[in-house]
Motif scaffolding. Structure first.
Motif, mmCIF file in Angstrom:
data_model
loop_
_atom_site.group_PDB
_atom_site.id
_atom_site.type_symbol
_atom_site.label_atom_id
_atom_site.label_comp_id
_atom_site.label_asym_id
_atom_site.label_seq_id
_atom_site.Cartn_x
_atom_site.Cartn_y
_atom_site.Cartn_z
ATOM 1 N N VAL A 14 6.275 13.408 -3.625
ATOM 2 C CA VAL A 14 5.114 12.784 -2.979
ATOM 3 C C VAL A 14 3.951 12.810 -3.975
ATOM 4 N N PRO A 15 3.333 11.651 -4.225
ATOM 5 C CA PRO A 15 2.270 11.614 -5.245
ATOM 6 C C PRO A 15 0.945 12.156 -4.728
ATOM 7 N N ILE A 16 0.643 13.399 -5.035
ATOM 8 C CA ILE A 16 -0.660 13.934 -4.628
ATOM 9 C C ILE A 16 -1.532 14.096 -5.874
ATOM 10 N N ILE A 17 -2.811 14.169 -5.649
ATOM 11 C CA ILE A 17 -3.752 14.226 -6.771
ATOM 12 C C ILE A 17 -3.555 15.530 -7.558
ATOM 13 N N LEU A 40 -8.767 6.327 1.135
ATOM 14 C CA LEU A 40 -7.718 5.309 1.189
ATOM 15 C C LEU A 40 -6.483 5.885 0.502
ATOM 16 N N GLY A 41 -5.464 6.218 1.286
ATOM 17 C CA GLY A 41 -4.245 6.850 0.742
ATOM 18 C C GLY A 41 -4.198 8.331 1.073
ATOM 19 N N THR A 42 -3.569 8.657 2.209
ATOM 20 C CA THR A 42 -3.518 10.048 2.693
ATOM 21 C C THR A 42 -2.393 10.832 2.051
ATOM 22 N N ALA A 43 -1.243 10.184 1.871
ATOM 23 C CA ALA A 43 0.036 10.855 1.568
ATOM 24 C C ALA A 43 0.229 11.956 2.619
ATOM 25 N N VAL A 44 0.372 13.221 2.237
ATOM 26 C CA VAL A 44 0.624 14.264 3.240
ATOM 27 C C VAL A 44 -0.644 15.062 3.565
ATOM 28 N N GLY A 45 -1.790 14.510 3.182
ATOM 29 C CA GLY A 45 -3.061 15.107 3.602
ATOM 30 C C GLY A 45 -3.641 16.136 2.644
ATOM 31 N N TYR A 46 -3.027 16.293 1.482
ATOM 32 C CA TYR A 46 -3.466 17.361 0.571
ATOM 33 C C TYR A 46 -4.939 17.213 0.155
ATOM 34 N N SER A 47 -5.298 16.061 -0.399
ATOM 35 C CA SER A 47 -6.680 15.910 -0.871
ATOM 36 C C SER A 47 -7.666 15.944 0.302
ATOM 37 N N ILE A 63 -6.494 6.930 5.539
ATOM 38 C CA ILE A 63 -5.585 5.859 5.950
ATOM 39 C C ILE A 63 -4.255 5.966 5.217
ATOM 40 N N GLU A 64 -3.172 5.846 5.997
ATOM 41 C CA GLU A 64 -1.827 5.925 5.414
ATOM 42 C C GLU A 64 -0.912 4.959 6.163
ATOM 43 N N LYS A 65 -0.126 4.194 5.419
ATOM 44 C CA LYS A 65 0.745 3.212 6.082
ATOM 45 C C LYS A 65 2.173 3.718 6.266
ATOM 46 N N ASN A 66 2.543 4.756 5.532
ATOM 47 C CA ASN A 66 3.918 5.242 5.590
ATOM 48 C C ASN A 66 4.043 6.271 6.727
ATOM 49 N N GLU A 67 4.933 5.969 7.712
ATOM 50 C CA GLU A 67 4.992 6.789 8.922
ATOM 51 C C GLU A 67 5.419 8.231 8.642
ATOM 52 N N CYS A 91 -1.996 2.949 9.341
ATOM 53 C CA CYS A 91 -2.085 1.487 9.201
ATOM 54 C C CYS A 91 -2.238 1.124 7.729
ATOM 55 N N ALA A 92 -2.096 -0.156 7.447
ATOM 56 C CA ALA A 92 -2.314 -0.613 6.074
ATOM 57 C C ALA A 92 -3.822 -0.634 5.825
ATOM 58 N N ILE A 93 -4.205 -0.261 4.638
ATOM 59 C CA ILE A 93 -5.634 -0.240 4.277
ATOM 60 C C ILE A 93 -6.241 -1.622 4.521
ATOM 61 N N ASP A 108 -7.461 6.180 -3.400
ATOM 62 C CA ASP A 108 -6.334 6.828 -4.074
ATOM 63 C C ASP A 108 -5.018 6.158 -3.651
ATOM 64 N N ALA A 109 -5.012 4.820 -3.658
ATOM 65 C CA ALA A 109 -3.800 4.088 -3.272
ATOM 66 C C ALA A 109 -3.832 2.699 -3.888
ATOM 67 N N ALA A 110 -2.655 2.142 -4.111
ATOM 68 C CA ALA A 110 -2.499 0.734 -4.474
ATOM 69 C C ALA A 110 -3.486 0.274 -5.556
ATOM 70 N N LYS A 111 -3.287 0.797 -6.754
ATOM 71 C CA LYS A 111 -4.217 0.545 -7.868
ATOM 72 C C LYS A 111 -4.477 -0.937 -8.133
HETATM 73 C C1 LIG Z 1 -1.438 8.645 -4.441
HETATM 74 S S1 LIG Z 1 -0.945 8.781 -2.787
HETATM 75 C C2 LIG Z 1 -2.315 9.585 -2.009
HETATM 76 C C3 LIG Z 1 -2.440 11.022 -2.380
HETATM 77 C C4 LIG Z 1 -3.453 11.803 -1.581
HETATM 78 N N1 LIG Z 1 -4.774 11.210 -1.639
HETATM 79 C C5 LIG Z 1 -3.526 13.228 -2.117
HETATM 80 O O1 LIG Z 1 -3.963 13.407 -3.262
HETATM 81 O O2 LIG Z 1 -3.127 14.154 -1.404
HETATM 82 C C6 LIG Z 1 -1.136 7.150 -2.183
HETATM 83 C C7 LIG Z 1 -0.726 6.962 -0.736
HETATM 84 O O3 LIG Z 1 -1.227 5.696 -0.323
HETATM 85 C C8 LIG Z 1 -0.305 5.096 0.544
HETATM 86 N N2 LIG Z 1 -0.533 3.647 0.457
HETATM 87 C C9 LIG Z 1 -0.261 2.819 -0.593
HETATM 88 N N3 LIG Z 1 -0.639 1.560 -0.305
HETATM 89 C C10 LIG Z 1 -1.168 1.595 0.946
HETATM 90 C C11 LIG Z 1 -1.728 0.606 1.786
HETATM 91 N N4 LIG Z 1 -1.818 -0.658 1.388
HETATM 92 N N5 LIG Z 1 -2.157 0.983 3.019
HETATM 93 C C12 LIG Z 1 -2.074 2.274 3.423
HETATM 94 N N6 LIG Z 1 -1.547 3.269 2.661
HETATM 95 C C13 LIG Z 1 -1.100 2.928 1.425
HETATM 96 C C14 LIG Z 1 1.058 5.514 -0.006
HETATM 97 O O4 LIG Z 1 2.032 5.473 1.027
HETATM 98 C C15 LIG Z 1 0.780 6.926 -0.516
HETATM 99 O O5 LIG Z 1 1.123 7.887 0.437
#
Ligand SMILES: C[S@@+](CC[C@H](N)C(=O)[O-])C[C@H]1O[C@@H](n2cnc3c(N)ncnc32)[C@H](O)[C@@H]1O
Length: 195
Positions: A14-17, A40-47, A63-67, A91-93, A108-111
């Motif tokens: 899982v990509p966390i910061i 923007l981009g929760t992953a598992v909530g670490y940050s 916000i996180e789109k992956n269930e 939901c999707a960002i 922190d998502a979808a560069k």
């Molecule tokens: C780099 S990780 C976030 C890491 C997190 N901020 C941390 O450091 O603990 C990016 C997350 O963004 C989510 N993501 C990517 N594109 C997205 C989108 N369009 N809408 C919602 N979530 C998205 C991915 O599923 C992934 O879990």
């Protein structure tokens, strides 16, 4: 223990910061007394957990789109009794709509979508508020994208370069670029006079 989330995330890919990438925003949040945060981009909530634990007055929408990630983030947040201060939105960002105003928007998502997200959420940024963008040097690849062999990666790096150039000339912000922090952090500070 927060270390458990980190260990589990690393094991599962899982990509966390990274720690050095997080220490900087945590200091910045404290120094500037930022309380209302949109991530923007929760992953598992670490940050989000790290930010919320740094100050009891911090409130975060994330916000996180992956269930699967969302479920794990809720579990991690509930276990730390932070559910009254961290709200995770499944939901999707691109689809997230709010009228709430934030001191900090932490991207922190979808560069490839940084430019779009900047425009979408600018109306939710308080005057003098900040937007953070991670991965701005993209593992050092930004300096020479032509050398990258994968086409997708090259396109992504080109988009990051374009975003960097675009914000340089944007009069709505003051810009701070930290190439030496983590994977490169760009901070936009919304100018006070801009409405
Ligand atoms: C780099 S990780 C976030 C890491 C997190 N901020 C941390 O450091 O603990 C990016 C997350 O963004 C989510 N993501 C990517 N594109 C997205 C989108 N369009 N809408 C919602 N979530 C998205 C991915 O599923 C992934 O879990």
């Amino acid at each position: 223990m927060i270390e458990e989330i980190k260990k589990d995330a690393l094991e599962k890919g899982v990509p966390i910061i990274k720690d050095e990438g997080l220490a900087f925003p945590l200091n910045f949040i404290e120094q500037h007394k930022l309380k209302d945060i949109l991530e923007l981009g929760t992953a598992v909530g670490y940050s989000a957990i790290m930010m919320a634990q740094s100050d009891d007055d911090i409130r975060i929408d994330t916000i996180e789109k992956n269930e699967e990630m969302y479920d794990q983030a809720l579990k991690n947040i509930n276990e730390r009794k932070l559910n009254d201060r961290i709200k995770v939105h499944l939901c999707a960002i691109e689809d997230y709509e709010t009228e709430k105003m934030y001191d900090l928007i932490f991207v922190d998502a979808a560069k490839a979508q940084y430019g779009k997200y900047m425009e979408k959420f600018l109306p939710n940024l308080k005057s003098d508020g900040y937007m953070f963008f991670d991965n701005m040097i993209f593992h050092g690849l930004i300096d020479d994208p032509e050398k990258i062999t994968s086409r997708n990666l090259r396109n992504l790096v080109k988009k990051i370069i374009k975003f960097r150039e675009m914000v340089q000339n944007d009069e709505r912000f003051d810009i701070m670029m930290f190439d030496n922090v983590g994977d490169g952090i760009l901070i936009l500070n919304r100018r006070k006079c801009e409405t």
